[in-house]
Design an enzyme around this catalytic site. Sequence first.
Site, PDB file in Angstrom:
ATOM      1  N   HIS A 104      18.502  96.080  53.736  1.00  0.00           N
ATOM      2  CA  HIS A 104      19.476  95.442  52.846  1.00  0.00           C
ATOM      3  C   HIS A 104      19.224  95.871  51.404  1.00  0.00           C
ATOM      4  CE1 HIS A 104      21.065  92.213  55.682  1.00  0.00           C
ATOM      5  NE2 HIS A 104      20.099  92.779  56.380  1.00  0.00           N
ATOM      6  N   HIS A 162      25.717  94.943  55.404  1.00  0.00           N
ATOM      7  CA  HIS A 162      26.630  94.569  54.329  1.00  0.00           C
ATOM      8  C   HIS A 162      27.125  95.860  53.687  1.00  0.00           C
ATOM      9  CE1 HIS A 162      24.305  90.552  54.213  1.00  0.00           C
ATOM     10  NE2 HIS A 162      25.438  90.385  54.882  1.00  0.00           N
ATOM     11  N   GLU A 182      25.760  97.224  50.381  1.00  0.00           N
ATOM     12  CA  GLU A 182      24.316  97.456  50.265  1.00  0.00           C
ATOM     13  C   GLU A 182      24.026  98.798  50.936  1.00  0.00           C
ATOM     14  OE1 GLU A 182      22.384  93.986  51.831  1.00  0.00           O
ATOM     15  OE2 GLU A 182      23.573  92.629  50.570  1.00  0.00           O
ATOM     16  N   GLU A 200      14.585  94.107  51.943  1.00  0.00           N
ATOM     17  CA  GLU A 200      15.427  94.222  50.749  1.00  0.00           C
ATOM     18  C   GLU A 200      14.864  95.378  49.924  1.00  0.00           C
ATOM     19  OE1 GLU A 200      18.109  92.475  50.029  1.00  0.00           O
ATOM     20  OE2 GLU A 200      18.020  90.886  51.555  1.00  0.00           O
TER      21      GLU A 200
END
Length: 652
Positions: free
Chosen positions: A383, A251, A254, A475
């Site tokens: 991410h 993404h 990110e 994450e």
Amino acid sequence: MPTTPLLLAALAALAALAVAAYPSCSPGPDPSGKCQRLASTHSATCVDLHLRTCADAAYNHTSFPTPLEHRSWEAVEASPEYTLLGVLHFLLEGQCNPDLRLLGCSVLAPRCQGGHTQRPCRRVCEGLREACQPAFDAIDMAWPYFLDCTQYFAPEEEGCYDPLEQLRGELDVEEALPSGLPPTFIRFAHHSYAQMVRVLKRTAARCSQVAKTYSIGRSFEGKDLVVIEFSSRPGQHELMEPEVKLIGNIHGNEVAGREILIYLAQYLCSEYLLGNPRIQRLLNTTRIHLLPSMNPDGYEVAAAEGAGYNGWTSGRQNAQNLDLNRNFPDLTSEYYRLASTRGVRTDHIPISQYYWWGKVAPETKAIMKWIQTIPFVLSASLHGGDLVVSYPFDFSKHPHEEKMFSPTPDEKMFKLLARAYADVHPMMMDRSENRCGGNFLKRGSIINGADWYSFTGGMSDFNYLHTNCFEITVELGCVKFPPEEALYGLWQHNKEPLLNFLEMVHRGIKGVVTDKYGKPVKNARILVKGIRHDVTTAPDGDYWRLLPPGSHIVIAQAPGYSKVMKRVTIPLRMKRAGRVDFILQPLGTGPKNFLPGPSRALPRSLDPQGAPAQLDFEPPRARRQPASGSKPWWWAYFTSLSPHKPRWLLKY
């Protein structure tokens, strides 16, 4: 001889082809009768550059006719020279790209500025030819005639420009750093695309004995998806050396993963040179691939908003407005359908032809071809937006697709992989109230993806169900685009988790499957009783099977051979893969003694718009040399160009 007229006719045809292929002398022959070099500059009408393959060139205007005497965009795009530039990164396994492509663009679409065209510098061409000639020799391809450094490139004294200046650009900050800095110095800052490529190439050059860069494809806007690889023998798979990949910036907004992988590349290089035993052992026993930016186009959009922006959507998608982590084939739905049928394989699920009817991003295609080429064992996608490690499945088995715990057959192993990262991450284990993403603390900062939220088309599920690779999602923090002052802390928090995770690729078992003559058995199945997910052997017969500690019954089988069963015990604290080899005996004329499974091997459904199916995405160096009189394997890329096939690429 009777064939003499035919030979003369053939030679005449070849001569005509050569005349057509090479541009005429410019501005005219010199008194000696030889072809005079092209002028370094000449007057021209500048037009906008409209070639997708050359979209990232360092200039925006060109002119017609080109040095190859193309007089329109249609003529350029229909030429074998342009086709070659579009497939070079596949043919050379990413070596010398994007450098060679941009060099070729400087000839196919010459730079035009202020009503004058300019020729590229000869020194740049000569430097690239010296570095890249071995890559062409490895696939038995001649150096392209239009990259003749004498004919199409100008010396410095005649005035020229550097066609690779875009790659060398935006380096003022890097170059302005004080001299005498220690070799371990890392600049903790955000990197533009050009800066990222430059840092990766510099790092690979500094550690050339264990590192190299290559491209796996290009983004929608033409940016190369650049990978840096670390291995004791970079550029080739070694027997029983596991392959692992780390991917950042899927993404575009990110960005922490993008920067952390850039820092990791520099760290691995520096520590290897300094003699760090842990890093040397890791690089000498593992082949590591780092892709810092899977979505460079989206990053440019997010970077325009600036660091600290937390709008959650700006730059997330690629330039086609596609979410790349929703763009992979949905194999999880097919898995749930197959799992209800006894005796049917639920691994290495093929891609449905229906998938290609939809909108598939070039970035997604590049990843799929990459993981079909290299036998990856382990992977992580980095991410941002929370602080947790998730693992497959990401798509829920709930009939209404609501979030629900949806484990894979390798649930225990995936939890070990997730914990290997989370348990040594100081912020993921932080129990303070100020901790970002605190709702995952009671779970140990790990979670089954579908139990968090459900979605289809994810990269992790695809890795697991289509290949041998186990992938988790990390994450890294609640801020998607952190300010520069936060980057050093992010690196410190994630350095040890990354190293610990990379070392997890050496858990479980590994070995070689051969026949009774010692010949490797490719695509043999390695089964573990109680785990309905098989892995397959690589072309050299080697395999890796990630397994949790405990006792396991492992079976090897392949069509035409009897199965072999072994019991293995993996100790709790064992930190290296146990060696378990199999020798398969050919079956007699009696009934075939296979384990229950499909009656035929699962086909691999390829992209109908992609590379020729007969190539099957195998690395070029794995191809056999052509028999005398036959064409090399890469000739299939040019079969549609008749009668203008690039015979100038043939060495014989």
